[in-house]
Design a protein around this motif. Structure first.
Motif, short mmCIF file in Angstrom:
data_model
loop_
_atom_site.label_atom_id
_atom_site.label_comp_id
_atom_site.label_asym_id
_atom_site.label_seq_id
_atom_site.Cartn_x
_atom_site.Cartn_y
_atom_site.Cartn_z
N ARG A 14 104.63 -82.57 42.67
CA ARG A 14 105.94 -82.50 42.03
C ARG A 14 105.98 -83.56 40.93
O ARG A 14 105.58 -84.70 41.16
CB ARG A 14 107.05 -82.80 43.03
CG ARG A 14 107.23 -81.77 44.13
CD ARG A 14 108.34 -82.23 45.07
NE ARG A 14 108.53 -81.36 46.19
CZ ARG A 14 109.39 -80.33 46.21
NH1 ARG A 14 110.11 -80.07 45.14
NH2 ARG A 14 109.51 -79.58 47.28
N VAL A 15 106.44 -83.19 39.78
CA VAL A 15 106.58 -84.16 38.69
C VAL A 15 107.91 -83.92 38.00
O VAL A 15 108.42 -82.79 37.95
CB VAL A 15 105.42 -84.04 37.67
CG1 VAL A 15 104.09 -84.38 38.32
CG2 VAL A 15 105.38 -82.65 37.07
N ALA B 87 93.48 -91.29 44.52
CA ALA B 87 93.90 -92.51 43.83
C ALA B 87 95.25 -92.34 43.15
O ALA B 87 96.03 -93.29 43.05
CB ALA B 87 92.83 -92.90 42.80
N ALA B 88 95.54 -91.13 42.70
CA ALA B 88 96.82 -90.86 42.04
C ALA B 88 97.94 -90.58 43.03
O ALA B 88 99.11 -90.48 42.63
CB ALA B 88 96.66 -89.68 41.09
N GLY B 89 97.59 -90.43 44.32
CA GLY B 89 98.60 -90.08 45.32
C GLY B 89 99.00 -88.62 45.29
O GLY B 89 100.09 -88.26 45.75
N PHE B 90 98.12 -87.77 44.76
CA PHE B 90 98.40 -86.34 44.66
C PHE B 90 97.84 -85.61 45.87
O PHE B 90 96.85 -86.05 46.46
CB PHE B 90 97.79 -85.76 43.39
CG PHE B 90 98.47 -86.18 42.11
CD1 PHE B 90 99.68 -86.87 42.13
CD2 PHE B 90 97.90 -85.88 40.88
CE1 PHE B 90 100.31 -87.25 40.96
CE2 PHE B 90 98.52 -86.25 39.70
CZ PHE B 90 99.72 -86.94 39.74
N SER C 277 106.61 -76.07 41.09
CA SER C 277 105.35 -76.67 41.52
C SER C 277 104.67 -75.84 42.59
O SER C 277 105.33 -75.19 43.39
CB SER C 277 105.58 -78.09 42.04
OG SER C 277 105.99 -78.94 41.00
N ILE C 278 103.36 -75.87 42.60
CA ILE C 278 102.56 -75.18 43.60
C ILE C 278 102.09 -76.24 44.57
O ILE C 278 101.30 -77.10 44.23
CB ILE C 278 101.39 -74.44 42.96
CG1 ILE C 278 101.93 -73.41 41.97
CG2 ILE C 278 100.51 -73.78 44.01
CD1 ILE C 278 100.90 -72.90 41.04
#
Length: 719
Positions: A706-707, A695-698, A715-716
């Motif tokens: 990536r944020v 739902a979060a697109g992760f 990021s991993i």
């Protein structure tokens, strides 16, 4: 006609000659048959070895020892006299291999014998035998319960740490056993163990050879020149030595002084039929010494500092290449060659699993099978037997003890500790690139340590850490540390005892703890652009553990996959700041990601926080949870506040998980975060909530998104 012309003297001489010829013919036929039989008996082993390449390990399937089960123990006790003590102990029958236990090898019949236990580990006195002819195990005897009156087994010897005092004696075709630290069936002090025991595998009977005045020897080895058994008494027994004859009688001897407390040494017979002692390399206990029965010859004073101490690990003599071969349970083999007196290392792609069976001492659990030119190892009490085919010397890396390890300006040092001993306040010390198995204590103030390309591995000092920092205002850049462990379970890369520490671009991993800082008012610890990974032990060692200091600051760093139910970050500081970092369980069996048990001012901002599927704690973050009851960990800071802001927070546990658990402190402020998972009711207003990663697109677990708050390179993610 010929006989008539011979005199009586000539006739007898001629008869003896014919008899000798007949014996030689018969011996030749016998030798050939024995050789053929031996080749046939070792056929399966030879087939396995023929598939191996030099430098390769090979596991023999289905060769785990048939340990006594709990049900068998209970059945034996049910049939024992009323009031008899049991023998299970703390670790159970794996203690035969784990509890400082040895093994004896019958080089004629290719049988490997194991017995041991002792102290409070295990009380069973059974004997195990592994046959290299059949590649199978046999439990030759069953363990005996303990008589409550004598506190000794009804039959056979008291189970004990056998150390290096298990040896097969070809002349008697029996196993001889010494040792110390006998099993304590009721937890009380055990009397010294008398004499030595002899075990006959044919009759399965034990015989005690009791010699008044001394306990059992901690080391036994055949003295090949006179075919006697040499016993060394190393457990605080002032280095007494005795020789034993095949009938068990004994006499005092002196082969040379080897130290007072040599229980962790390995002893073996090798080149020129000398006895070789592999020991600590400290004090009077030299690293490698030899004796022919008349005195001690020192071959190596100390272990090179870039290899671990190998005095209680696996060692065997390689007759093909004339060298000692060492294995410590890791993926590296070391050798010491008689020809050039040099050490070499041989990394391997895999190695047998090892447990306390190796770390508490090999003592005969790593042997050389000369008939097939291969080594055998039993490094895990519930694993299989493994084989190792040695690589030739030219394939190894020569370890030069004169290579510099550290520098201060133009001055070079072959010891890292020597460099820090020479450092003055304000100096810059460079730890040179390389893998160094050496730690150090730092006492000078305002020291800068440049260590790009340097890896301190598998070593601690003072039972504390790889680097023990007593000085103030220390800066460390670029250092890698791994394998740090101590018996207390809190071995760290850094033990910070002084004030103010800054770590930049360090990589601490695969040990018990990254940083452990003691109580030190006025101290600040800063961690920047660094990685702490796979750290933790026993629920009390963590990625980083800061006690009562002024401020812990973590920026742009990664704390990943803590293990052993350790926290990634634990801070008792007056102020804790964690920014622009990744704190993630991934696949680790960790506890909380962040634990701030004494409250204070806590800022957790602009991070990726991920709670893994294997975590042992339902809380992601804990605040003030050790403040009740004025217990030993109670500490009241003058200010308490918690801000959790602008983080990406992911819950992969999915069962009763809790974002923040606080107690006896003000309610945390949770604002501006992207929160994935947890229950919607836990998420305060002014945060963005998604029920799951999709739902979060992760990306799917265990990848991290990536944020913008966190450096994209940190990021991993799954490519």
């Amino acid at each position: 006609m010929l006989m008539r012309k011979l005199s009586l003297y000539q006739y007898r001489a001629y008869s003896r000659m014919l008899a000798m010829v007949a014996l030689m013919i018969m011996y030749g036929i016998y030798s050939c048959s024995v050789y053929a039989e031996e080749k046939s008996e070792l056929k399966r082993l030879r087939e396995l070895v023929s598939t191996m390449q030099p430098g390769e390990w090979l596991e023999i399937p289905n060769t785990s020892a048939p340990l006594v089960t709990r049900a068998e123990h209970d059945s034996i006790m049910a049939a024992a006299p009323k009031g008899a003590f049991g023998f299970w102990g703390v670790v159970g029958p794996s203690g035969v291999f784990q509890a400082w236990g040895g093994a004896g090898f019958d080089v004629i019949n290719h049988d490997w014998y194991f017995t041991g236990g002792g102290h409070n580990d295990y009380g069973g006195n059974e004997v195990y035998r592994f046959s290299f002819r059949t590649l199978s195990w046999e439990r030759l005897t069953e363990p005996s319960p303990y008589d409550p009156q004598t506190k000794r087994p009804y039959t056979g010897p008291i189970s004990r740490h056998t150390y290096d005092a298990v040896v097969w004696w070809p002349s008697t075709r029996t196993l001889w056993v010494g040792g110390g630290s006998g099993y304590l069936p009721d937890g009380d002090q055990q009397a010294p163990l008398p004499g030595i025991w002899e075990f006959n595998p044919e009759t399965k009977e034990w015989t005690l050879h009791n010699h008044k005045g001394l306990p059992a020897p901690t080391h036994l080895i055949i003295q090949p020149k006179r075919d006697v058994l040499w016993g060394f008494f190393g457990f605080g027994q002032k280095g007494y030595q005795r020789e034993y004859s095949t009938d068990g009688s004994a006499r005092d001897v002196n082969y040379g002084y080897f130290g007072d407390h040599m229980t962790t040494a390995n002893i073996l017979t090798a080149k020129d039929e000398k006895i070789y002692v592999i020991d600590r390399g400290a004090g009077m206990n030299r690293a490698i010494t030899a004796t022919d029965g008349t005195g001690r010859i020192v071959l190596v004073e100390r272990w090179p500092q870039d290899i671990p101490h190998l005095f209680n690990k696996g060692v065997a003599y390689d007759s093909v290449y004339d060298r000692f071969v060492f294995w410590d349970g890791s993926k590296t083999i070391w050798t010491w060659d008689f020809s050039d007196k040099k050490f070499r290392s041989f990394p391997t792609r895999k190695s047998p699993p090892s447990d306390q069976a190796m770390s508490n001492g090999s003592f005969g659990k790593f042997i050389y099978l000369s008939e097939v030119n291969v080594f055998a190892a039993y490094g895990h009490s519930r694993g299989n037997v493994w084989l190792y085919k040695a690589a030739p010397p030219e394939a190894g890396t020569l370890l030069d003890p004169h290579v510099p390890r550290a520098a201060i300006g133009e001055r070079k040092f072959t010891s890292i500790q020597d460099a820090f001993n020479a450092a003055r306040h304000g100096d810059a010390v460079t730890i040179l690139p390389g893998i160094w198995r050496e730690g150090a204590t730092i006492t000078a103030d305002n020291i800068t340590i440049e260590a790009s390309g340097a890896h301190l591995k598998d070593t601690t000092v003072g039972g504390k850490a790889t680097l023990v920092i007593k000085g103030n205002n220390t800066l460390i850049r670029g250092l890698e540390v791994s394998g740090m462990a101590v018996s207390g379970g809190n071995g760290a890369a850094i033990r910070q005892e002084g004030k103010n520490l800054t770590l930049q671009k360090v990589y601490f991993h695969d040990g018990q703890q990254g940083v452990l800082a003691g109580n030190n008012t006025g101290s600040t610890i800063i961690v920047e652009d660094s990685v702490f990974e796979r750290l933790g032990h026993g629920g009390s060692a963590h990625g980083i553990y800061a006690n009562h200091i002024d401020h812990l600051i973590i920026r742009g760093s990664k704390f990943l996959s803590s293990k052993g139910q350790g926290h990634e970050i634990k801070s008792r500081a007056a102020k804790t700041t964690i920014e622009n970092s990744i704190v993630a369980s991934l696949d680790g069996v960790d506890s909380r990601l962040i634990d701030v048990p004494n409250g204070g001012i806590t800022v957790i901002r602009n991070n990726i926080l991920q709670m893994g599927a294997k975590t042992s704690n339902n809380d992601m973050i804990g605040i003030g949870l050790e403040q009740r009851g004025n217990g030993p960990n109670y500490h009241q800071w003058p200010q308490d506040s918690t801000l959790i802001q602008n983080n990406t927070i992911i819950d992969d546990l999915g069962r009763n998980s809790r974002l923040v658990h606080w107690r006896d402190v003000p309610e945390p402020t949770v604002i501006g975060n992207t929160i994935v998972g947890f229950s919607a009711k836990q998420v305060p207003p002014k945060n963005t909530w998604y029920g799951n990663r999709h739902a979060a697109g992760f990306p799917a677990y265990p990848c991290l998104p990536r944020v913008p708050q966190v450096d994209a390179n940190a990021s991993i993610r799954c490519e």
